[in-house]
Design a protein around this motif. Structure first.
Motif, PDB file in Angstrom:
ATOM      1  N   ALA A 149       0.818  -1.209   0.000  1.00 15.89           N
ATOM      2  CA  ALA A 149       0.000   0.000   0.000  1.00 15.89           C
ATOM      3  C   ALA A 149       0.851   1.257   0.000  1.00 15.89           C
ATOM      4  N   GLU A 150       2.001   1.201   0.675  1.00 12.21           N
ATOM      5  CA  GLU A 150       2.904   2.346   0.688  1.00 12.21           C
ATOM      6  C   GLU A 150       3.463   2.598  -0.714  1.00 12.21           C
ATOM      7  N   MET A 151       3.811   1.541  -1.406  1.00 10.72           N
ATOM      8  CA  MET A 151       4.357   1.683  -2.759  1.00 10.72           C
ATOM      9  C   MET A 151       3.312   2.212  -3.734  1.00 10.72           C
ATOM     10  N   LEU A 152       2.066   1.750  -3.564  1.00 17.39           N
ATOM     11  CA  LEU A 152       0.998   2.111  -4.503  1.00 17.39           C
ATOM     12  C   LEU A 152       0.174   3.306  -4.024  1.00 17.39           C
ATOM     13  N   ASP A 153       0.473   3.807  -2.807  1.00 16.33           N
ATOM     14  CA  ASP A 153      -0.236   4.952  -2.231  1.00 16.33           C
ATOM     15  C   ASP A 153      -1.734   4.666  -2.140  1.00 16.33           C
ATOM     16  N   ILE A 154      -2.067   3.572  -1.454  1.00 10.35           N
ATOM     17  CA  ILE A 154      -3.456   3.147  -1.252  1.00 10.35           C
ATOM     18  C   ILE A 154      -3.829   3.413   0.202  1.00 10.35           C
ATOM     19  N   PRO A 155      -4.960   4.054   0.478  1.00 13.88           N
ATOM     20  CA  PRO A 155      -5.254   4.497   1.844  1.00 13.88           C
ATOM     21  C   PRO A 155      -5.693   3.408   2.823  1.00 13.88           C
ATOM     22  N   ASP A 207      -6.102   1.962   8.633  1.00  8.00           N
ATOM     23  CA  ASP A 207      -6.537   3.152   7.898  1.00  8.00           C
ATOM     24  C   ASP A 207      -5.363   4.116   7.850  1.00  8.00           C
ATOM     25  N   ARG A 208      -4.721   4.224   6.715  1.00  9.13           N
ATOM     26  CA  ARG A 208      -3.513   5.041   6.588  1.00  9.13           C
ATOM     27  C   ARG A 208      -3.803   6.537   6.576  1.00  9.13           C
ATOM     28  N   THR A 209      -5.070   6.941   6.491  1.00  9.26           N
ATOM     29  CA  THR A 209      -5.407   8.364   6.431  1.00  9.26           C
ATOM     30  C   THR A 209      -5.942   8.912   7.744  1.00  9.26           C
ATOM     31  N   LEU A 210      -6.611   8.079   8.536  1.00 11.59           N
ATOM     32  CA  LEU A 210      -7.298   8.597   9.713  1.00 11.59           C
ATOM     33  C   LEU A 210      -6.799   8.027  11.025  1.00 11.59           C
ATOM     34  N   THR A 211      -6.059   6.937  11.011  1.00 14.68           N
ATOM     35  CA  THR A 211      -5.623   6.329  12.253  1.00 14.68           C
ATOM     36  C   THR A 211      -4.133   6.075  12.207  1.00 14.68           C
TER      37      THR A 211
END
Length: 323
Positions: free
Chosen positions: A95-101, A115-119
């Protein structure tokens, strides 16, 4: 069925894919939104003496997409001999490589979510179906993430996002904290007829500064219209009043004034209301049911009229039968 005897492929086909699609096919679309076994690297080049070969290519078991080129979630699956979170680090790396939230790990029993955007951490969601979220909410979160400081956005959202609770409350809290949600245009019923009758709203925000107040504008039907349809859709010319009223964001919309269609609400009031953004126009008369003291006499009067009409009808029928 002894789940621990199943392979990872069996776990995906028998448990995970059905959970994503839903019993009635009402969750994620298998053809357009679910991508399985997605390779996103060709593998490292390994040189040993005069021998050159590639290592194992990096792969995601599932990538869920909102629309083409807009990925929302990555899922890493393991067989049931693994713990539910054993695939999380692998999923996070992808997910870090593909920038997936949104990132999930699963063994067929449940999903571990990050949840990479809110938590700042992961949480366990009970049951396979918990992976599903409304695409409108996911798209809002993705847009908030993709915007750079100073970036502006305007999007259409249903009423459900404005008044929804639970995860919707968290999303709205983050929106008001990370962005200046300066304007909400409330659209009337039927804008998207005949495809849906759900009421919708136009939200406008800028990333980088928290919200201090939200301006609302209630968009009316054009004169003589009671709804929209495919033959008579909403037209851009109808927004002339909003354009004249809009003002400039550079001066904080200082020229805006409240009127019968426009009003503003402080962010403190919104927070006190549990981040409910479904706020009605205070300049319009309340067309709710009214208070009990006025309703009861009106109800009794209607009952008397009904009884009088029923008796008159009964008398007329008896007279007709006796002729």
């Amino acid at each position: 069925m002894y789940k621990k005897a199943l392979t990872e492929a069996d776990i995906r086909s028998k448990f995970i894919t059905p959970a994503l699609v839903g019993a009635n096919g009402d969750k994620w679309d298998l053809l357009t939104q679910i991508r399985e076994e997605v390779y996103f690297t060709k593998g490292r080049v390994i040189v040993r003496g005069k021998t050159v070969k590639r290592g194992v290519a990096r792969r995601a078991d599932y990538i869920l997409v909102y629309k083409p080129n807009i990925p929302l979630a990555l899922i890493e699956a393991k067989d049931n001999n693994h713990a539910v979170g054993d695939g999380m680090q692998q999923a996070l790396d992808g997910a870090e490589m593909l920038d997936i939230p949104f990132v999930y790990s699963t063994n067929g029993d449940a999903f571990l979510e990050h949840d990479r955007t809110l938590t700042s951490g992961a949480r366990l969601t009970a049951g396979a179906g918990a992976v599903t979220r409304e695409t409108a909410d996911l798209f809002l979160v993705l847009l908030m993430k993709l915007l750079k400081p100073g970036g502006r956005a305007g999007l259409v959202l249903p009423d459900g996002t404005l008044f929804g609770e639970g995860v919707k409350t968290r999303i709205k809290e983050a929106l008001l904290s990370d962005c200046n949600l300066h304007s909400i245009v409330r659209l009337p019923n039927g804008v998207f007829n005949p495809y849906t009758s759900i009421r919708t709203n136009l939200l406008f925000f800028t990333k980088g500064a928290p919200t201090t107040q939200v301006w609302y504008y209630e968009h009316p039907y054009p004169p003589g219209a009671k709804s929209y349809n495919k033959g008579k859709p909403i037209r851009i010319e109808e927004f002339a009043a909003e354009r004249a009223w809009w003002g400039s964001e550079q001066d904080g919309f200082a020229a805006r004034v409240e009127n019968e269609r426009a009003w503003r609400v402080s962010v403190d009031q919104i927070k006190a209301g549990g981040f409910n953004l479904d706020l009605k126009n205070p300049h319009q008369a309340d067309d709710g049911p009214g208070d009990l003291e006025h309703l009861l006499p009106e109800y009794e009067r209607l009952l008397a009229q009904i009884a009088e009409t029923r008796n008159a009808l009964k008398t007329q029928l008896m007279e007709a039968l006796n002729r």
